[in-house]
Design a protein around this motif. Structure first.
Motif, PDB file in Angstrom:
ATOM      1  N   ASP A   1      52.726  57.991  31.800  1.00 47.42           N
ATOM      2  CA  ASP A   1      51.978  56.776  31.441  1.00 47.42           C
ATOM      3  C   ASP A   1      52.388  56.262  30.059  1.00 47.42           C
ATOM      4  O   ASP A   1      52.516  55.057  29.844  1.00 47.42           O
ATOM      5  CB  ASP A   1      50.461  57.057  31.485  1.00 47.42           C
ATOM      6  CG  ASP A   1      49.976  57.317  32.904  1.00 47.42           C
ATOM      7  OD1 ASP A   1      50.659  56.894  33.858  1.00 47.42           O
ATOM      8  OD2 ASP A   1      48.928  57.968  33.065  1.00 47.42           O
TER       9      ASP A   1
ATOM     10  N   ASN B   1      55.096  61.800  43.227  1.00 43.21           N
ATOM     11  CA  ASN B   1      56.395  61.372  42.681  1.00 43.21           C
ATOM     12  C   ASN B   1      57.557  61.750  43.612  1.00 43.21           C
ATOM     13  O   ASN B   1      57.723  62.915  43.977  1.00 43.21           O
ATOM     14  CB  ASN B   1      56.583  62.009  41.297  1.00 43.21           C
ATOM     15  CG  ASN B   1      57.848  61.527  40.637  1.00 43.21           C
ATOM     16  OD1 ASN B   1      58.890  62.151  40.761  1.00 43.21           O
ATOM     17  ND2 ASN B   1      57.761  60.401  39.960  1.00 43.21           N
TER      18      ASN B   1
ATOM     19  N   GLY C   1      47.121  63.390  35.661  1.00 43.55           N
ATOM     20  CA  GLY C   1      47.138  62.604  34.429  1.00 43.55           C
ATOM     21  C   GLY C   1      46.628  63.392  33.240  1.00 43.55           C
ATOM     22  O   GLY C   1      47.012  63.141  32.096  1.00 43.55           O
TER      23      GLY C   1
HETATM   24  O1  KG4 Z   1      45.322  63.313  39.626  1.00 44.28           O
HETATM   25  P1  KG4 Z   1      45.216  61.915  39.146  1.00 44.28           P
HETATM   26  O2  KG4 Z   1      44.964  60.818  40.150  1.00 44.28           O
HETATM   27  O3  KG4 Z   1      44.126  61.773  38.055  1.00 44.28           O
HETATM   28  C1  KG4 Z   1      43.855  62.799  37.139  1.00 44.28           C
HETATM   29  O4  KG4 Z   1      43.066  63.722  37.483  1.00 44.28           O
HETATM   30  O5  KG4 Z   1      44.461  62.740  36.054  1.00 44.28           O
HETATM   31  O6  KG4 Z   1      46.588  61.615  38.379  1.00 44.28           O
HETATM   32  C2  KG4 Z   1      46.869  60.379  37.800  1.00 44.28           C
HETATM   33  C3  KG4 Z   1      48.244  60.465  37.183  1.00 44.28           C
HETATM   34  C4  KG4 Z   1      48.592  59.254  36.327  1.00 44.28           C
HETATM   35  O7  KG4 Z   1      49.109  59.728  35.100  1.00 44.28           O
HETATM   36  C5  KG4 Z   1      49.653  58.538  37.144  1.00 44.28           C
HETATM   37  O8  KG4 Z   1      50.585  57.821  36.342  1.00 44.28           O
HETATM   38  C6  KG4 Z   1      50.321  59.706  37.841  1.00 44.28           C
HETATM   39  O9  KG4 Z   1      49.250  60.547  38.208  1.00 44.28           O
HETATM   40  N1  KG4 Z   1      51.081  59.299  39.039  1.00 44.28           N
HETATM   41  C7  KG4 Z   1      52.411  59.412  39.161  1.00 44.28           C
HETATM   42  C8  KG4 Z   1      52.759  58.874  40.428  1.00 44.28           C
HETATM   43  N2  KG4 Z   1      51.619  58.459  41.037  1.00 44.28           N
HETATM   44  C9  KG4 Z   1      50.586  58.725  40.168  1.00 44.28           C
HETATM   45  N3  KG4 Z   1      53.330  59.913  38.310  1.00 44.28           N
HETATM   46  C10 KG4 Z   1      54.618  59.901  38.695  1.00 44.28           C
HETATM   47  N4  KG4 Z   1      55.043  59.379  39.870  1.00 44.28           N
HETATM   48  C11 KG4 Z   1      54.152  58.868  40.775  1.00 44.28           C
HETATM   49  N5  KG4 Z   1      54.590  58.366  41.929  1.00 44.28           N
END
Ligand code: KG4
Ligand code: ZN
Length: 341
Positions: free
Chosen positions: A171, A279, A141
């Protein structure tokens, strides 16, 4: 036989309060995550002050549960690993101070872990035989990187985003089409019903073919402009087509640069890390393109892709092997760079 090293790890850099016990960097005895997503949903994103308060409320119980489900007591722990950056400073401080208190109480080493290095390390848990060197695509994210991992704890950043992170773009686009927070998984799901060639969203052009950098703010703005135009013309918006076309633009960019990086470094494996690694389109496309050039693609299971403490316990172990422990005056560094110590 050498003694097993059991690390209690804590992660609180954003909106998940997490604790885990990991043996020798690869074997997870427990992995507890208290998510605050339901609280932040109302605001359409993470509210830092609220996140810190919720970490304080949750941390004792989460750490205790990690020990309980590992069937261990604090006295069995050999070291305490904790995320000290990058992340929200107030959120980081909660986990960091708690970890320091524990390390002091049991008189065992404290190990500071970079959150991004933690995400990369999730692959060592998933793939017990995996060893550097390899290329890693980090997509979360807050961060988007292509990293060459030369050795444990030794990284070369080959490319990074010049503006939005991939997850951030997901997001923001999800919010614009009314899908709510966090948008990544929702776009992933909706895109399956759409046509990814319905709308051509442009990719950033750096006028430099050798660059492995990314930019996602252009495609995000293109989606917002498209939505505005359609509304002004009073035309019906097909949200699934928007989601699929946006996703294709992002995934193609990620995959192209990831494959380029493998060719440059002549490596035959690429690991993916961070929330966006869940994803499905990224997974399928990267595996397909990897096969064409003989590159094996590695993904941690979803629970290890999202923020968790098991990945921190893994990274902490490899830091400990290198003798990199921290003193009790370790501070939180909100903008800690990859590879910085
Ligand atoms: O690594 P993370 O859990 O937290 C950070 O360190 O940022 O990543 C969260 C991000 C969010 O933007 C969320 O929308 C994205 O990962 N995310 C995805 C999927 N699952 C989580 N983006 C695209 N497709 C997914 N299936
Ligand atoms: Zn993360």
């Amino acid at each position: 036989m050498e003694k097993d090293i059991k690390i209690l790890a804590i992660e609180s850099s954003c909106d998940e309060t997490a604790a885990a016990v990991v043996v020798n960097g690869r074997q997870v005895l427990s992995n507890i995550i208290a998510s605050q997503i339901d609280i932040h949903k109302k605001f359409g994103g993470v509210v830092p002050e609220v996140a810190s308060r919720k970490h304080i409320e949750a941390i004792s119980a989460v750490v205790q549960e990690a020990l309980d489900s590992a069937k261990l007591s604090l006295q069995d722990i050999d070291a305490v690993g904790v995320t000290y950056g990058p992340g929200l400073v107030g959120a980081l401080l909660v986990g960091l101070q708690y970890a320091k208190g524990l390390a002091y109480a049991i008189d065992k080493p404290l190990i500071g872990v970079n959150h991004i290095e933690g995400h990369i390390s999730a692959n060592f848990i998933q793939y017990k035989e995996l060893e550097p060197p390899f290329v890693c695509l980090v997509v979360s994210g807050g961060h988007t990187f292509i990293v060459y991992m030369k050795d444990y704890g030794d990284f070369e950043v080959m490319g990074e985003t010049r503006d939005d992170a991939a997850g951030e773009a997901y997001d923001k686009v999800a919010r614009a089409i009314g899908l709510g927070y966090p948008g990544g998984p929702k776009i992933d799901k909706l895109a399956k019903e759409g046509n990814d060639e319905a709308i051509k969203f442009p990719r950033a052009n750096f006028h430099d073919d050798s660059s492995l950098d990314f930019s996602f703010s252009g495609v995000k703005s293109a989606v917002l402009n498209y939505l505005n135009n359609m509304k002004m013309k009073d035309e019906k918006i097909n949200k699934a087509d928007v989601a699929a076309s946006f996703q294709k633009a992002v995934v193609d960019f990620l995959v192209d640069n990831a494959i380029k990086a493998c060719k440059i470094k002549r490596v035959d494996k690429i690991a993916v890390a961070g929330g966006v690694a869940s994803n499905s389109c990224l997974r399928n496309t990267l595996i397909k393109e990897g096969e064409k050039v003989g590159v094996k693609v590695l993904f941690p299971e979803p629970i290890l892709c999202t923020d968790n403490a098991a990945m921190i316990g893994s990274a902490a172990y490899f830091e400990l092997l290198k003798g990199r422990t921290a003193s009790l005056d370790l501070n939180a560094i909100p903008n800690l760079k990859l590879g910085e110590r």
